[in-house]
Design a protein around this motif. Structure first.
Motif, PDB file in Angstrom:
ATOM      1  N   ARG A  66       0.835  -1.202   0.000  1.00 17.20           N
ATOM      2  CA  ARG A  66       0.000   0.000   0.000  1.00 17.20           C
ATOM      3  C   ARG A  66       0.872   1.256   0.000  1.00 17.20           C
ATOM      4  NH1 ARG A  66      -3.087  -0.576   5.348  1.00 17.20           N
ATOM      5  NH2 ARG A  66      -1.046  -1.462   5.888  1.00 17.20           N
ATOM      6  N   ILE A  67       0.370   2.308  -0.617  1.00 14.74           N
ATOM      7  CA  ILE A  67       1.079   3.584  -0.592  1.00 14.74           C
ATOM      8  C   ILE A  67       1.079   4.151   0.829  1.00 14.74           C
ATOM      9  CG2 ILE A  67       1.172   5.933  -1.526  1.00 14.74           C
ATOM     10  CD1 ILE A  67      -0.523   4.807  -3.922  1.00 14.74           C
ATOM     11  N   SER A  68      -0.079   4.085   1.470  1.00 11.79           N
ATOM     12  CA  SER A  68      -0.238   4.640   2.808  1.00 11.79           C
ATOM     13  C   SER A  68      -1.106   3.700   3.645  1.00 11.79           C
ATOM     14  CB  SER A  68      -0.913   6.014   2.745  1.00 11.79           C
ATOM     15  OG  SER A  68      -2.298   5.866   2.441  1.00 11.79           O
ATOM     16  N   LEU A  69      -1.229   4.020   4.912  1.00  8.93           N
ATOM     17  CA  LEU A  69      -2.095   3.239   5.791  1.00  8.93           C
ATOM     18  C   LEU A  69      -3.557   3.345   5.384  1.00  8.93           C
ATOM     19  CD1 LEU A  69      -0.407   4.136   9.193  1.00  8.93           C
ATOM     20  CD2 LEU A  69      -0.533   1.840   8.195  1.00  8.93           C
ATOM     21  N   THR A 113       3.924   5.741   3.299  1.00 15.24           N
ATOM     22  CA  THR A 113       3.917   7.202   3.340  1.00 15.24           C
ATOM     23  C   THR A 113       2.713   7.730   4.118  1.00 15.24           C
ATOM     24  OG1 THR A 113       2.691   7.401   1.258  1.00 15.24           O
ATOM     25  CG2 THR A 113       5.100   7.349   1.119  1.00 15.24           C
ATOM     26  N   GLN A 114       2.825   8.970   4.521  1.00 19.96           N
ATOM     27  CA  GLN A 114       1.761   9.636   5.274  1.00 19.96           C
ATOM     28  C   GLN A 114       0.633  10.049   4.318  1.00 19.96           C
ATOM     29  OE1 GLN A 114      -0.221  10.070   7.692  1.00 19.96           O
ATOM     30  NE2 GLN A 114       1.366  10.749   9.138  1.00 19.96           N
ATOM     31  N   LEU A 115      -0.572  10.212   4.853  1.00 18.54           N
ATOM     32  CA  LEU A 115      -1.683  10.702   4.041  1.00 18.54           C
ATOM     33  C   LEU A 115      -1.333  12.075   3.484  1.00 18.54           C
ATOM     34  CD1 LEU A 115      -4.744   9.802   6.313  1.00 18.54           C
ATOM     35  CD2 LEU A 115      -3.551   8.357   4.656  1.00 18.54           C
ATOM     36  N   PRO A 116      -1.742  12.375   2.249  1.00 22.59           N
ATOM     37  CA  PRO A 116      -1.355  13.649   1.635  1.00 22.59           C
ATOM     38  C   PRO A 116      -1.743  14.864   2.463  1.00 22.59           C
ATOM     39  CG  PRO A 116      -2.322  12.194  -0.010  1.00 22.59           C
ATOM     40  CD  PRO A 116      -2.522  11.532   1.323  1.00 22.59           C
ATOM     41  N   TRP A 117      -2.960  14.854   3.045  1.00 19.42           N
ATOM     42  CA  TRP A 117      -3.399  16.040   3.785  1.00 19.42           C
ATOM     43  C   TRP A 117      -2.762  16.127   5.176  1.00 19.42           C
ATOM     44  CZ3 TRP A 117      -7.010  12.479   1.802  1.00 19.42           C
ATOM     45  CH2 TRP A 117      -7.496  11.522   2.700  1.00 19.42           C
ATOM     46  N   LEU A 118      -1.917  15.125   5.496  1.00 20.02           N
ATOM     47  CA  LEU A 118      -1.126  15.198   6.728  1.00 20.02           C
ATOM     48  C   LEU A 118       0.344  15.423   6.403  1.00 20.02           C
ATOM     49  CD1 LEU A 118      -2.776  12.367   8.880  1.00 20.02           C
ATOM     50  CD2 LEU A 118      -3.188  14.836   8.966  1.00 20.02           C
ATOM     51  N   GLY A 120       2.150  14.034   3.643  1.00 23.42           N
ATOM     52  CA  GLY A 120       2.803  13.116   2.726  1.00 23.42           C
ATOM     53  C   GLY A 120       4.196  12.757   3.223  1.00 23.42           C
ATOM     54  N   GLY A 121       5.011  12.207   2.337  1.00 23.74           N
ATOM     55  CA  GLY A 121       6.367  11.836   2.716  1.00 23.74           C
ATOM     56  C   GLY A 121       6.394  10.556   3.510  1.00 23.74           C
ATOM     57  N   PRO A 122       7.586  10.020   3.749  1.00 23.49           N
ATOM     58  CA  PRO A 122       7.715   8.733   4.432  1.00 23.49           C
ATOM     59  C   PRO A 122       7.192   8.773   5.865  1.00 23.49           C
ATOM     60  CG  PRO A 122       9.781   9.371   3.364  1.00 23.49           C
ATOM     61  CD  PRO A 122       8.890  10.575   3.336  1.00 23.49           C
ATOM     62  N   LEU A 123       6.561   7.694   6.275  1.00 26.15           N
ATOM     63  CA  LEU A 123       6.166   7.541   7.664  1.00 26.15           C
ATOM     64  C   LEU A 123       7.403   7.390   8.547  1.00 26.15           C
ATOM     65  CD1 LEU A 123       3.274   4.919   7.300  1.00 26.15           C
ATOM     66  CD2 LEU A 123       3.001   7.346   7.883  1.00 26.15           C
ATOM     67  N   THR A 124       7.296   7.819   9.777  1.00 31.30           N
ATOM     68  CA  THR A 124       8.350   7.596  10.769  1.00 31.30           C
ATOM     69  C   THR A 124       8.035   6.309  11.529  1.00 31.30           C
ATOM     70  OG1 THR A 124       7.186   8.804  12.505  1.00 31.30           O
ATOM     71  CG2 THR A 124       8.612  10.083  11.026  1.00 31.30           C
ATOM     72  N   PRO A 125       9.016   5.752  12.222  1.00 33.91           N
ATOM     73  CA  PRO A 125       8.731   4.557  13.033  1.00 33.91           C
ATOM     74  C   PRO A 125       7.576   4.776  14.006  1.00 33.91           C
ATOM     75  CG  PRO A 125      11.094   4.876  12.840  1.00 33.91           C
ATOM     76  CD  PRO A 125      10.448   6.092  12.228  1.00 33.91           C
ATOM     77  N   GLU A 126       7.445   5.983  14.545  1.00 38.15           N
ATOM     78  CA  GLU A 126       6.372   6.277  15.489  1.00 38.15           C
ATOM     79  C   GLU A 126       5.004   6.318  14.799  1.00 38.15           C
ATOM     80  OE1 GLU A 126      10.179   7.201  16.794  1.00 38.15           O
ATOM     81  OE2 GLU A 126       9.146   8.214  15.118  1.00 38.15           O
ATOM     82  N   GLN A 127       5.009   6.456  13.478  1.00 41.17           N
ATOM     83  CA  GLN A 127       3.761   6.492  12.703  1.00 41.17           C
ATOM     84  C   GLN A 127       3.451   5.141  12.062  1.00 41.17           C
ATOM     85  OE1 GLN A 127       5.074   9.721  10.155  1.00 41.17           O
ATOM     86  NE2 GLN A 127       3.736  11.180  11.192  1.00 41.17           N
ATOM     87  N   ASP A 128       4.085   4.088  12.559  1.00 41.08           N
ATOM     88  CA  ASP A 128       3.830   2.721  12.079  1.00 41.08           C
ATOM     89  C   ASP A 128       4.388   2.491  10.677  1.00 41.08           C
ATOM     90  OD1 ASP A 128       2.977   0.163  12.531  1.00 41.08           O
ATOM     91  OD2 ASP A 128       0.909   0.513  11.902  1.00 41.08           O
ATOM     92  N   ALA A 129       5.581   3.011  10.423  1.00 40.89           N
ATOM     93  CA  ALA A 129       6.243   2.782   9.141  1.00 40.89           C
ATOM     94  C   ALA A 129       6.581   1.307   8.980  1.00 40.89           C
ATOM     95  CB  ALA A 129       7.514   3.615   9.063  1.00 40.89           C
TER      96      ALA A 129
END
Length: 369
Positions: A66-69, A113-118, A120-129
């Motif tokens: 998936r691109i994002s969660l 990656t993060q949702l665009p309206w948040l 975007g860009g790569p998720l961090t480990p704290e964001q469940d990357a």
């Protein structure tokens, strides 16, 4: 003279009532890959537009694809059941003969990656990357995580995931699947020398770089019932020097046609962070035209086609066989109704909405005046 946009087109065993397609557009609103109430209303809105071809958004064939969660998936029984639940109402309000399909893909090194309206860009480990994968251990851009280079077992798993997702699409009752070979995601990553630095049978020459998408196309076609057709979306150019080229895209398209793919949606870009794209109206139509003529396969033009006159011109001039709408259909979900009146055709609307067609007709007439 009848409108080219409202002339039927045959793909596989289907005769589609018009040449208006709705492009796959990520909604970032799924729950562990499963369609939600958002998708029910969204797909019903797309279906009521009167477009002949509706393609559901990029759908991961495995969870880490998936691109994002928030992205759709078709990797679990829950995903399958949710998509079937949302498809039913959309079919019931669609124009007669409209076809529904899903774009199957894997985000590769651009996953997690993060949702665009948040932002975007790569998720961090704290964001469940999660750990991404790619043909080679080459990050998408500075500051992006380094993906794991897929080994033979990993590539086999990817192929099997596409096959399993296609089987789920068939059980759901969809009419077609589209393979996502564009926008810098995994199949595009294998095709492009920008991201594919391998020295084995999956990299180097174009024959090797196209091996994965051809293998998947062959395997998917083999498990689908004959009534379903297969298409593919390609980024026809990377928009960078030394990247994937129009000439290579024509060769890939011809090879996909030989594997049973019946149309190419000709897009571009997304695989190089330093790409230089001259964005403007109809900026990708030349690619659809080149692939159509070079590979002898029906093409779908996409990218800032916003007016009925533009769409009609693309088709009447023989530059593509279909046009796909994205932002234009979000801005005006009744775009095909307006197009019908502008081009002298009858608009289709669900019976509950027929009384609104006179208003649409007046809008068109008033604009002409």
């Amino acid at each position: 003279m009848s409108s080219a946009l409202f002339t039927p087109i045959s793909l596989g065993e289907f005769t589609i009532p018009n040449r208006i397609a709705i492009a796959p557009m990520c909604m970032y609103s799924a729950d562990d890959g499963s369609a939600t109430d958002w998708h029910i209303q969204h797909w019903m809105s797309l279906a009521m537009s009167g477009a002949g071809m509706i393609t559901f958004e990029a759908t991961g064939v495995e969870r880490r694809g998936r691109i994002s969660l928030g992205c759709l998936g078709l990797y679990s029984d829950a995903n399958e059941a949710a998509m079937a639940r949302a498809l039913g109402p959309a079919r019931r309000v669609a124009a007669p003969g409209a076809v529904f399909g899903v774009q199957l893909g894997h985000a590769g090194r651009k996953a997690s990656t993060q949702l665009p309206w948040l932002g975007g860009g790569p998720l961090t480990p704290e964001q469940d990357a999660w750990q991404t994968v790619a043909p080679s251990a080459v990050p998408f851009a500075p500051g992006w995580p380094t993906p794991d280079a897929l080994d033979e077992a990993g590539i086999e798993r990817i192929v099997a995931a596409f096959v399993q997702a296609a089987e789920r699409a068939a059980r759901i009752g969809l009419d077609f699947v589209e393979l996502h070979g564009a926008h810098g995601y995994l199949l595009n990553e294998f095709l492009s020398p920008v991201s594919n630095k391998r020295g084995d049978r999956w990299g180097g020459s174009l024959e090797n770089r196209m091996r994965l998408i051809l293998t998947i196309a062959r395997a998917v076609r083999a498990v689908l019932p004959e009534r379903m057709f297969v298409g593919a979306r390609l980024s026809v150019t990377d928009w960078v020097e030394g990247g994937f080229s129009v000439e290579e895209a024509i060769a890939v398209s011809a090879a996909l046609k030989a594997e049973g793919v019946v149309y190419i949606c000709a897009s571009s870009g997304g695989n190089a962070y330093d790409q230089q794209i001259p964005i403007g109206p109809l900026y990708q139509v030349d690619f659809a035209e080149a692939v159509r003529k070079g590979a002898g396969i029906p093409t779908r033009a996409v990218g800032l086609i916003t007016t009925p006159a533009e769409a009609e011109g693309v088709l009447r001039e023989g530059r593509a066989d279909m046009v796909a709408l994205a932002r234009a259909i979000l801005a005006d979900p009744r775009w095909p109704w307006r197009a019908a009146y502008e081009l002298g055709e009858e608009a289709y609307a669900p019976p509950q909405y027929v009384r609104s067609l006179t208003t649409v007709k007046h809008w068109v007439v008033d604009e002409d005046d």
